[in-house]
Write an enzyme that holds these catalytic residues in place. Structure first.
Site, PDB file in Angstrom:
ATOM      1  N   ARG A   1      -1.245  -2.302  -5.409  1.00  0.00           N
ATOM      2  CA  ARG A   1      -2.216  -2.933  -6.322  1.00  0.00           C
ATOM      3  C   ARG A   1      -1.940  -2.542  -7.773  1.00  0.00           C
ATOM      4  O   ARG A   1      -1.960  -3.373  -8.654  1.00  0.00           O
ATOM      5  CB  ARG A   1      -3.618  -2.491  -5.890  1.00  0.00           C
ATOM      6  CG  ARG A   1      -4.751  -3.303  -6.418  1.00  0.00           C
ATOM      7  CD  ARG A   1      -5.997  -3.050  -5.579  1.00  0.00           C
ATOM      8  NE  ARG A   1      -6.146  -1.630  -5.229  1.00  0.00           N
ATOM      9  CZ  ARG A   1      -6.885  -0.760  -5.897  1.00  0.00           C
ATOM     10  NH1 ARG A   1      -7.557  -1.126  -6.954  1.00  0.00           N
ATOM     11  NH2 ARG A   1      -6.966   0.510  -5.510  1.00  0.00           N
ATOM     12  N   THR A   2      -1.647  -1.272  -8.000  1.00  0.00           N
ATOM     13  CA  THR A   2      -1.279  -0.857  -9.359  1.00  0.00           C
ATOM     14  C   THR A   2       0.250  -0.707  -9.409  1.00  0.00           C
ATOM     15  O   THR A   2       0.833   0.058  -8.636  1.00  0.00           O
ATOM     16  CB  THR A   2      -1.921   0.493  -9.715  1.00  0.00           C
ATOM     17  OG1 THR A   2      -1.708   1.385  -8.623  1.00  0.00           O
ATOM     18  CG2 THR A   2      -3.398   0.370  -9.960  1.00  0.00           C
TER      19      THR A   2
ATOM     20  N   LYS B   1      -6.716   0.724   2.971  1.00  0.00           N
ATOM     21  CA  LYS B   1      -7.995   1.204   3.488  1.00  0.00           C
ATOM     22  C   LYS B   1      -8.592   0.166   4.444  1.00  0.00           C
ATOM     23  O   LYS B   1      -8.582  -1.033   4.158  1.00  0.00           O
ATOM     24  CB  LYS B   1      -8.933   1.427   2.287  1.00  0.00           C
ATOM     25  CG  LYS B   1      -9.953   2.501   2.480  1.00  0.00           C
ATOM     26  CD  LYS B   1     -10.577   2.771   1.113  1.00  0.00           C
ATOM     27  CE  LYS B   1     -11.800   3.590   1.105  1.00  0.00           C
ATOM     28  NZ  LYS B   1     -12.655   3.728   2.168  1.00  0.00           N
ATOM     29  N   ALA B   2      -9.115   0.676   5.565  1.00  0.00           N
ATOM     30  CA  ALA B   2      -9.719  -0.226   6.549  1.00  0.00           C
ATOM     31  C   ALA B   2     -10.982  -0.859   5.973  1.00  0.00           C
ATOM     32  O   ALA B   2     -11.570  -0.359   5.021  1.00  0.00           O
ATOM     33  CB  ALA B   2     -10.057   0.564   7.811  1.00  0.00           C
TER      34      ALA B   2
ATOM     35  N   GLY C   1       2.036   4.853   3.703  1.00  0.00           N
ATOM     36  CA  GLY C   1       2.838   3.674   3.370  1.00  0.00           C
ATOM     37  C   GLY C   1       4.221   4.063   2.863  1.00  0.00           C
ATOM     38  O   GLY C   1       5.237   3.532   3.319  1.00  0.00           O
TER      39      GLY C   1
ATOM     40  N   SER D   1      -0.037   6.746  14.554  1.00  0.00           N
ATOM     41  CA  SER D   1      -0.433   8.155  14.584  1.00  0.00           C
ATOM     42  C   SER D   1       0.734   9.079  14.290  1.00  0.00           C
ATOM     43  O   SER D   1       1.879   8.792  14.643  1.00  0.00           O
ATOM     44  CB  SER D   1      -1.025   8.512  15.951  1.00  0.00           C
ATOM     45  OG  SER D   1      -1.365   9.888  15.943  1.00  0.00           O
TER      46      SER D   1
ATOM     47  N   HIS E   1      -7.494   7.342  20.979  1.00  0.00           N
ATOM     48  CA  HIS E   1      -6.578   8.456  20.668  1.00  0.00           C
ATOM     49  C   HIS E   1      -7.286   9.444  19.735  1.00  0.00           C
ATOM     50  O   HIS E   1      -7.262  10.662  19.941  1.00  0.00           O
ATOM     51  CB  HIS E   1      -5.307   7.893  20.012  1.00  0.00           C
ATOM     52  CG  HIS E   1      -4.456   8.916  19.311  1.00  0.00           C
ATOM     53  ND1 HIS E   1      -4.805   9.478  18.097  1.00  0.00           N
ATOM     54  CD2 HIS E   1      -3.281   9.501  19.660  1.00  0.00           C
ATOM     55  CE1 HIS E   1      -3.888  10.351  17.719  1.00  0.00           C
ATOM     56  NE2 HIS E   1      -2.941  10.380  18.655  1.00  0.00           N
ATOM     57  N   ASN E   2      -7.940   8.899  18.711  1.00  0.00           N
ATOM     58  CA  ASN E   2      -8.614   9.773  17.745  1.00  0.00           C
ATOM     59  C   ASN E   2      -9.812  10.483  18.355  1.00  0.00           C
ATOM     60  O   ASN E   2     -10.108  11.620  17.996  1.00  0.00           O
ATOM     61  CB  ASN E   2      -9.046   8.970  16.513  1.00  0.00           C
ATOM     62  CG  ASN E   2      -7.880   8.685  15.593  1.00  0.00           C
ATOM     63  OD1 ASN E   2      -6.729   8.670  16.032  1.00  0.00           O
ATOM     64  ND2 ASN E   2      -8.148   8.449  14.336  1.00  0.00           N
TER      65      ASN E   2
ATOM     66  N   LYS F   1      -5.907   3.189  19.523  1.00  0.00           N
ATOM     67  CA  LYS F   1      -5.789   4.224  18.480  1.00  0.00           C
ATOM     68  C   LYS F   1      -7.124   4.921  18.258  1.00  0.00           C
ATOM     69  O   LYS F   1      -7.182   6.142  18.042  1.00  0.00           O
ATOM     70  CB  LYS F   1      -5.289   3.600  17.165  1.00  0.00           C
ATOM     71  CG  LYS F   1      -5.264   4.571  15.979  1.00  0.00           C
ATOM     72  CD  LYS F   1      -4.377   5.766  16.262  1.00  0.00           C
ATOM     73  CE  LYS F   1      -4.077   6.711  15.132  1.00  0.00           C
ATOM     74  NZ  LYS F   1      -5.078   7.126  14.220  1.00  0.00           N
TER      75      LYS F   1
ATOM     76  N   GLU G   1      -8.413  13.305  20.003  1.00  0.00           N
ATOM     77  CA  GLU G   1      -8.008  14.226  18.924  1.00  0.00           C
ATOM     78  C   GLU G   1      -9.217  15.057  18.453  1.00  0.00           C
ATOM     79  O   GLU G   1      -9.125  16.289  18.334  1.00  0.00           O
ATOM     80  CB  GLU G   1      -7.440  13.378  17.776  1.00  0.00           C
ATOM     81  CG  GLU G   1      -7.119  14.087  16.491  1.00  0.00           C
ATOM     82  CD  GLU G   1      -6.674  13.067  15.414  1.00  0.00           C
ATOM     83  OE1 GLU G   1      -5.743  12.278  15.661  1.00  0.00           O
ATOM     84  OE2 GLU G   1      -7.267  13.071  14.311  1.00  0.00           O
ATOM     85  N   TYR G   2     -10.344  14.401  18.223  1.00  0.00           N
ATOM     86  CA  TYR G   2     -11.561  15.121  17.815  1.00  0.00           C
ATOM     87  C   TYR G   2     -11.911  16.172  18.872  1.00  0.00           C
ATOM     88  O   TYR G   2     -12.277  17.300  18.548  1.00  0.00           O
ATOM     89  CB  TYR G   2     -12.757  14.154  17.717  1.00  0.00           C
ATOM     90  CG  TYR G   2     -12.941  13.411  16.418  1.00  0.00           C
ATOM     91  CD1 TYR G   2     -11.875  12.797  15.769  1.00  0.00           C
ATOM     92  CD2 TYR G   2     -14.202  13.272  15.860  1.00  0.00           C
ATOM     93  CE1 TYR G   2     -12.071  12.080  14.602  1.00  0.00           C
ATOM     94  CE2 TYR G   2     -14.413  12.556  14.687  1.00  0.00           C
ATOM     95  CZ  TYR G   2     -13.336  11.957  14.063  1.00  0.00           C
ATOM     96  OH  TYR G   2     -13.534  11.235  12.902  1.00  0.00           O
TER      97      TYR G   2
ATOM     98  N   ASN H   1      -6.435   2.429  10.138  1.00  0.00           N
ATOM     99  CA  ASN H   1      -7.365   2.742  11.234  1.00  0.00           C
ATOM    100  C   ASN H   1      -8.522   1.745  11.206  1.00  0.00           C
ATOM    101  O   ASN H   1      -9.662   2.090  10.903  1.00  0.00           O
ATOM    102  CB  ASN H   1      -7.912   4.171  11.071  1.00  0.00           C
ATOM    103  CG  ASN H   1      -6.997   5.202  11.716  1.00  0.00           C
ATOM    104  OD1 ASN H   1      -6.328   4.926  12.708  1.00  0.00           O
ATOM    105  ND2 ASN H   1      -6.975   6.398  11.145  1.00  0.00           N
TER     106      ASN H   1
ATOM    107  N   GLY I   1       0.823  -1.221   0.000  1.00  0.00           N
ATOM    108  CA  GLY I   1       0.000   0.000   0.000  1.00  0.00           C
ATOM    109  C   GLY I   1       0.843   1.251   0.000  1.00  0.00           C
ATOM    110  O   GLY I   1       1.273   1.715   1.055  1.00  0.00           O
TER     111      GLY I   1
HETATM  112  C1  6PG Z   1      -3.383  10.262  13.367  1.00  0.00           C
HETATM  113  C2  6PG Z   1      -4.753  10.635  12.870  1.00  0.00           C
HETATM  114  C3  6PG Z   1      -5.168   9.925  11.641  1.00  0.00           C
HETATM  115  C4  6PG Z   1      -6.611  10.160  11.262  1.00  0.00           C
HETATM  116  C5  6PG Z   1      -6.884  11.544  10.820  1.00  0.00           C
HETATM  117  C6  6PG Z   1      -8.242  11.753  10.187  1.00  0.00           C
HETATM  118  O1  6PG Z   1      -3.318   9.881  14.518  1.00  0.00           O
HETATM  119  O2  6PG Z   1      -2.415  10.376  12.611  1.00  0.00           O
HETATM  120  O3  6PG Z   1      -5.665  10.316  13.889  1.00  0.00           O
HETATM  121  O4  6PG Z   1      -4.987   8.549  11.841  1.00  0.00           O
HETATM  122  O5  6PG Z   1      -6.954   9.302  10.255  1.00  0.00           O
HETATM  123  O6  6PG Z   1      -6.674  12.452  11.830  1.00  0.00           O
HETATM  124  O7  6PG Z   1      -9.292  11.498  11.028  1.00  0.00           O
HETATM  125  P1  6PG Z   1     -10.716  12.110  10.638  1.00  0.00           P
HETATM  126  O8  6PG Z   1     -10.778  12.194   9.152  1.00  0.00           O
HETATM  127  O9  6PG Z   1     -11.730  11.157  11.182  1.00  0.00           O
HETATM  128  O10 6PG Z   1     -10.750  13.457  11.273  1.00  0.00           O
END
Ligand code: 6PG
Length: 471
Positions: free
Chosen positions: A34-35, A76-77, A15, A129, A186-187, A183, A190-191, A103, A10
Site C-alpha cells: 500500500r505504501t 490483515k484479515a 509477506g 503456519s 491448528h491455532n 488453520k 497451539e493455544y 488468518n 503486503g
Molecule cells: C502460526 C501462528 C500464527 C499466529 C500467531 C499469533 O501458525 O504461524 O499460529 O499464525 O498468528 O501464533 O496468534 P495469537 O496472537 O492469537 O496468539
C-alpha cells in the site's frame, strides 16, 4: 521484458519472507505494498539482487504478472482483505487466482470463494503456519478452495513448503473455507499446548522452586522424548534459558503476565460450541489468556481471596523429566490434538469439507508451530482408522492414557493443594475421566429439566420419550 511468475501483496514480515521463499525456489516475483516506500526499502534491502520487482500501483502489479496470474495476499484479515479484493478485481482476468494467506475467518473465506469463483477468478483461502522463519525457510500451508485453483499453484506451494520424510507440508485441504478452518483449529491446538507448557513452568517454579535453567533442562529432556519432541517445547527451553542482558537474570520473569490473542483461538472455541465438539483443554487455554489479561483485578484480589500456602511439590527426578509432570504435559498435549482432530471431523461432515485426517497430520509434521513427533503417531492412527472418533482410543494413545493418567491426577491434586491454577491440566483430567465414563450424572440433569420444564427424558430400560410428575 518477461513477466513475473508470482505476485505478492503486503510486505509485512510474513509477506517479505514468503516472496523471498518463492523467488529462491525459482519463481520470479513482483511485489506490491500500500505504501510504495516500503516496497522500495524492501527492494533495496532484503530483495536486492533477486528476481523480484516492485509495482507502484495495483494496475502496474497486475500488468507485470504472467497469465493466469498467481497472487498471494498477506494482509490483515477482515476489512483490509475485502478492500484489496475489491481494488484489484477490476484488473483481473478470467482464470487469475487470488490466494489469501492471512488468518482469515473461515466464513469470510467461504463468502469470498463463492463470490470470486462466480466471476471466473480462482480464490484460495490458505492457512500459513510457521511464523517468520517458517515463511522464509518452509512453512506448513493449508490451502482450501476449488481443486482446479489448487492445481494452478500446487507446484509453487510444494516447493515453498517445509519438507518432511513423506513429502511437502502442503496438500489440498478441501472446498470453500476449509483451509482457513483447518488453520484456525491448528491455532486452537497451539493455544492449548502453549498454556500447558506455561502451567508446567508455573508448577516447576512456584511448586518445585526451580529456576530458569533447571526448568530449561527439563524442557530439553522432554524434547528428547518421542511424546514431547516438538517445536513448542524446543522454544520453551530457549525462552527459559534466555537472560536479561541488563542484569543476567531470567528474562521471562520480567515479562508482563498478560497474553494477547488475535482471534483464532476464540474462533476455534466458537466453532466447537456450534458443532457440539468438546474441546475443554483448548477452551481452558483461551480462558487462561482472558484471566491473564485481568491483571489489575488479580492483583487486587490477591490480598482478599486466600488460598492454601504453597507446599513444596515433589515431582521426582528432574533428570528423568519429573515423571508425573511429564505425564500431565504429555496427556494434556495429546488431549489438545485429540480435541482439535475431533473438531475437524465434525466440521468436515457439517460443512462437507471431506477432510483427509492423515494428510492434515502429515502437513503439520513440519514447518508449523504445532509440529511434533506426536503428529507421526496421529497420522498413523488416522491411517489405521480413517473414521476414528477420538484419537485417545487409538491403541497407541490409549496405552499412553492408561499409563500416564495417575501422574496427571497426582499433578492436578498437588496443584490444587498448593493453590496453583492449572486450567489446561485439570480440564484434561476431567475430559479424559468424562470420556472414559460409561455412565455420567447427566441423568439427574435430565430429571431436573423434566421437573421444572417438562422437557421429557429417555430411559435406559425402554424406548420412548417420558415425563414424570415429580413433586
Ligand atoms: C502460526 C501462528 C500464527 C499466529 C500467531 C499469533 O501458525 O504461524 O499460529 O499464525 O498468528 O501464533 O496468534 P495469537 O496472537 O492469537 O496468539
Amino acid at each position: 521484458m518477461s513477466k513475473a511468475h508470482f505476485g505478492l501483496i503486503g510486505l509485512g514480515v510474513m509477506g517479505e519472507n514468503l516472496v523471498l521463499n518463492a523467488e529462491r525456489n525459482g519463481f520470479s516475483s513482483v511485489v506490491y505494498n500500500r505504501t510504495y516506500a516500503k516496497t522500495e526499502a524492501f527492494l533495496k534491502g532484503r530483495g536486492f539482487g533477486k528476481s523480484i520487482e516492485g509495482a507502484t500501483s495495483l494496475q502496474d502489479f497486475v500488468d507485470k504478472l504472467e497469465r493466469p496470474r498467481r497472487i498471494l495476499m498477506m494482509i490483515k484479515a477482515g476489512g483490509p482483505t475485502d478492500a484489496v479484493i475489491e481494488q484489484i478485481s477490476p484488473y483481473l482476468e478470467e482464470g487469475d487466482l487470488l490466494i489469501d494467506g492471512g488468518n482469515s475467518q473461515f466464513r469470510d473465506t467461504e463468502r469470498r470463494v463463492a463470490d470470486l469463483e462466480s466471476k471466473s477468478f480462482g480464490y484460495i483461502g490458505m492457512g500459513v503456519s510457521g511464523g517468520a522463519k517458517g515463511a522464509l525457510e518452509g512453512p506448513s500451508m493449508m490451502p482450501g478452495g476449488t481443486k482446479t485453483s489448487y492445481q494452478a499453484i500446487e507446484s509453487l506451494l510444494s516447493k515453498m513448503a517445509a519438507q518432511v520424510e513423506d513429502g511437502p507440508c502442503v496438500t489440498y485441504i478441501g472446498r470453500g473455507g476449509s483451509g482457513h478452518f483447518v488453520k484456525t483449529v491448528h491455532n486452537g491446538i497451539e493455544y492449548g499446548i502453549e498454556q500447558i507448557l506455561a502451567e508446567s513452568y508455573d508448577l516447576m517454579k512456584r511448586g518445585a522452586g526451580m529456576n530458569g535453567d533447571q526448568i530449561a533442562d527439563v524442557m530439553s529432556y522432554w524434547n528428547s522424548t518421542e511424546e514431547l519432541c516438538s517445536y513448542l517445547v524446543e522454544i520453551t527451553e530457549a525462552c527459559m534459558r534466555t537472560k536479561d542482558p541488563i542484569d543476567g537474570t531470567d528474562i521471562v520473569e520480567k515479562i508482563m503476565d498478560k497474553a494477547g490473542q488475535k482471534g483464532t483461538g476464540l474462533w476455534t472455541v466458537i466453532s466447537a460450541l456450534e458443532l457440539g465438539a468438546a474441546v475443554p483443554t483448548i477452551y481452558a487455554s483461551l480462558n487462561g489468556r482472558v484471566m491473564s489479561s485481568m491483571k489489575s483485578q488479580r492483583i487486587a484480589a490477591e490480598s482478599i481471596l486466600k488460598g492454601p500456602s504453597i507446599d513444596h511439590i515433589d515431582f521426582g527426578d528432574a533428570t528423568n523429566g519429573l515423571p508425573p509432570l511429564m505425564d500431565a504435559v504429555v496427556l494434556s498435549s495429546m488431549a489438545s490434538y485429540a480435541q482439535g482432530m475431533e473438531l475437524l471431523r465434525l466440521a468436515s461432515s457439517e460443512y462437507d469439507y471431506q477432510l483427509d485426517m492423515p494428510s492434515i497430520a502429515q502437513i503439520w509434521k513440519g514447518g508449523c508451530i504445532i509440529r511434533s513427533t506426536l503428529l507421526k503417531r496421529i497420522q498413523d492412527a488416522f491411517t489405521l482408522d480413517p473414521n476414528l472418533t477420538n484419537l485417545l482410543i487409538d491403541p497407541w494413545f490409549a496405552e499412553q492414557v492408561n499409563r500416564r493418567l495417575p501422574g496427571l491426577a497426582k499433578v492436578v491434586i498437588n496443584a490444587s493443594q498448593s493453590g496453583i491454577p492449572v486450567p489446561c491440566l485439570s480440564s484434561t483430567l476431567d475430559y479424559i475421566n468424562s470420556y472414559r465414563t460409561g455412565r455420567l450424572p447427566q441423568n439427574l440433569v435430565q430429571a431436573m429439566r423434566d421437573c421444572f420444564g417438562s422437557h421429557t427424558y429417555e430411559r435406559l430400560d425402554k424406548e420412548g420419550v417420558f415425563h414424570t410428575d415429580w413433586i
